[in-house]
Design a protein around this motif. Structure first.
Motif, PDB file in Angstrom:
ATOM      1  N   PRO A  26       0.838  -1.199   0.000  1.00 55.67           N
ATOM      2  CA  PRO A  26       0.000   0.000   0.000  1.00 55.67           C
ATOM      3  C   PRO A  26       0.867   1.241   0.000  1.00 55.67           C
ATOM      4  O   PRO A  26       1.972   1.252   0.549  1.00 55.67           O
ATOM      5  N   ASP A  27       0.378   2.309  -0.613  1.00 60.49           N
ATOM      6  CA  ASP A  27       1.135   3.548  -0.646  1.00 60.49           C
ATOM      7  C   ASP A  27       1.216   4.129   0.766  1.00 60.49           C
ATOM      8  O   ASP A  27       0.230   4.122   1.506  1.00 60.49           O
ATOM      9  N   VAL A  31      -1.551   4.872   4.566  1.00 62.70           N
ATOM     10  CA  VAL A  31      -1.361   4.094   5.793  1.00 62.70           C
ATOM     11  C   VAL A  31      -0.867   5.021   6.903  1.00 62.70           C
ATOM     12  O   VAL A  31       0.136   5.719   6.736  1.00 62.70           O
ATOM     13  N   ALA A  32      -1.561   5.042   8.015  1.00 62.47           N
ATOM     14  CA  ALA A  32      -1.129   5.848   9.155  1.00 62.47           C
ATOM     15  C   ALA A  32       0.150   5.266   9.757  1.00 62.47           C
ATOM     16  O   ALA A  32       0.436   4.073   9.619  1.00 62.47           O
ATOM     17  N   VAL A  80      -0.010   9.598   7.961  1.00 61.81           N
ATOM     18  CA  VAL A  80       0.744   8.986   6.860  1.00 61.81           C
ATOM     19  C   VAL A  80       1.924   8.203   7.422  1.00 61.81           C
ATOM     20  O   VAL A  80       2.366   8.438   8.547  1.00 61.81           O
ATOM     21  N   SER A  81       2.439   7.280   6.641  1.00 56.99           N
ATOM     22  CA  SER A  81       3.663   6.576   7.019  1.00 56.99           C
ATOM     23  C   SER A  81       4.782   6.870   6.036  1.00 56.99           C
ATOM     24  O   SER A  81       5.774   6.150   5.975  1.00 56.99           O
ATOM     25  N   THR A  82       4.616   7.922   5.256  1.00 61.14           N
ATOM     26  CA  THR A  82       5.702   8.387   4.403  1.00 61.14           C
ATOM     27  C   THR A  82       6.748   9.082   5.271  1.00 61.14           C
ATOM     28  O   THR A  82       6.448   9.537   6.387  1.00 61.14           O
ATOM     29  N   GLU A 154       5.522   9.832 -13.595  1.00 64.35           N
ATOM     30  CA  GLU A 154       5.674   8.533 -14.243  1.00 64.35           C
ATOM     31  C   GLU A 154       6.627   7.627 -13.477  1.00 64.35           C
ATOM     32  O   GLU A 154       6.557   6.397 -13.591  1.00 64.35           O
ATOM     33  N   GLN A 155       7.536   8.218 -12.703  1.00 65.57           N
ATOM     34  CA  GLN A 155       8.512   7.434 -11.943  1.00 65.57           C
ATOM     35  C   GLN A 155       7.982   7.016 -10.571  1.00 65.57           C
ATOM     36  O   GLN A 155       8.660   6.307  -9.833  1.00 65.57           O
ATOM     37  N   SER A 156       6.786   7.459 -10.247  1.00 71.87           N
ATOM     38  CA  SER A 156       6.229   7.164  -8.928  1.00 71.87           C
ATOM     39  C   SER A 156       5.769   5.713  -8.840  1.00 71.87           C
ATOM     40  O   SER A 156       5.301   5.128  -9.820  1.00 71.87           O
ATOM     41  N   ALA A 157       5.872   5.145  -7.644  1.00 67.80           N
ATOM     42  CA  ALA A 157       5.411   3.777  -7.430  1.00 67.80           C
ATOM     43  C   ALA A 157       3.892   3.679  -7.489  1.00 67.80           C
ATOM     44  O   ALA A 157       3.348   2.609  -7.727  1.00 67.80           O
TER      45      ALA A 157
END
Length: 361
Positions: A26-27, A31-32, A80-82, A154-157
């Motif tokens: 998951p992105d 996700v918290a 977020v979990s980024t 375009e390079q993003s997952a």
């Protein structure tokens, strides 16, 4: 320091996109952050203080808060979990945490609760809606920016998510509704309503090569942005753009500090420069170190401290161009620092937060 860790993480993101395993996860935007009882040793990359309230951020959405001047810390919920890179107090009880995947979180209760204001999806839509109509109307500059944005997406997952890291943020103390946010690949956003909405200024900078922008700051009507390869820019109200300011150094600046009558830019290999006339003339600060400078901590009467990535703490008296090394216990790799309002310094490190005593002399 936002810069070094952010660039490294950016490269990891790009490498991850090339694989297929990332498509099954998951992105991080969706996700918290996970709660954990082991927050003391977690890597932290940004730290901020407002009175006794302190905040720190780090990888995987980590947000820590202290209400007693860094004596105790507790994890707070993050949407977020980024990876988060930088945290700033911008007004009484108002704080921002920014980081990868275009994330900007805002809190209005000193960091206890956070709302996502911007992320990679909203950022991608914002840039498209701003530059696409102008590109279709024949604006070559807008067309060039639009192509860069689409290539990055375009390079993003995750489709439709711009992974560009946000690296620093500043709001005017005199006009709190006015603010700026900067990031990798030349990203510059401005707000006129306290951060509820943002507009891109990418094409209104003397940064055609899209160098990473590590720091933003201001004082009164002055606004400055600093970044890679000696890039320093000042807002030109007449031209309505950030114009390049010549500096004596060609290496990256990781931070700037703007105070009445003083502008300081600091960065790679112990380099720091001061100007008393808005960047027209510069003087080198003799730091005596060869390690990257990652933080400037203002002190009383115009004095300030410089902190290196290797853990050196340097005192610079007001009006002086020579730093004095303070005798402090060596520590691990440092990314940011602030004081507690007294004789302690709190360090955001690769192996967690640490408080050290400053010498009284």
């Amino acid at each position: 320091m936002a810069g070094l860790i952010s660039v490294g993480m950016t490269l990891m993101v790009v490498a991850d996109v090339a694989g297929t395993a990332s498509q099954t996860r998951p992105d991080p935007l969706d996700v918290a952050a996970r709660p954990s009882p082991f927050t003391k040793g977690w890597a932290t990359t940004g730290i901020a203080r407002q009175g006794m309230q302190m905040l720190a951020v780090g990888p995987r959405g980590l947000i820590l808060a202290s209400a007693d001047g860094a004596q105790t810390w507790a994890q707070v919920e993050s949407p977020v979990s980024t990876d988060l890179v930088t945290v700033r107090f911008t007004a009484p009880k108002t704080a921002w945490a920014i980081g990868h995947d275009g994330v900007a979180l805002r809190s209005t209760d000193s960091g206890q609760h956070w709302t996502r204001i911007l992320d990679g999806r909203k950022l991608f839509a914002l840039l498209k809606s701003s530059y696409e109509p102008r590109a279709k109307a024949g604006d070559a500059g807008a067309a060039a920016v639009l192509k860069e944005v689409e290539r990055s997406a375009e390079q993003s997952a995750t489709p439709g998510v711009l992974p560009t890291p946000m690296l620093d943020l500043w709001f005017s103390p005199e006009t709190p509704a006015e603010g700026l946010m900067v990031g990798a690949f030349g990203l510059v956003l401005a707000t006129h309503d306290g951060g509820s909405s943002w507009e891109p200024l990418i094409e209104r900078t003397d940064n055609d090569r899209r160098f990473h922008l590590y720091a933003v700051g201001g004082q009164g009507e002055e606004r400055y942005i600093a970044g890679e390869q000696g890039l320093l820019m000042r807002w030109d109200a007449a031209q309505q753009r950030f114009a390049k300011v010549e500096t004596p150094y060609a290496g990256s600046y990781f931070g700037i500090d703007v105070a009445p009558g003083r502008l300081v830019a600091y960065g790679l290999r112990g380099n720091a420069y001061a100007s008393e006339d808005g960047g027209a003339h510069w003087n080198k600060i003799e730091t005596g170190v060869d390690d990257n400078l990652v933080a400037l901590v203002p002190r009383a009467k115009g004095d300030f401290l410089l902190v290196s990535q290797a853990g050196q703490v340097l005192a610079v008296p007001q009006g002086s161009l020579k730093a004095k090394a303070l005798h402090v216990t060596p520590t691990s790799e440092i990314f940011a620092a602030t004081d507690t309002g007294g004789q302690q310094l709190v360090l955001a490190q690769i192996n967690g937060l640490r408080t050290i005593e400053l010498p009284t002399r």
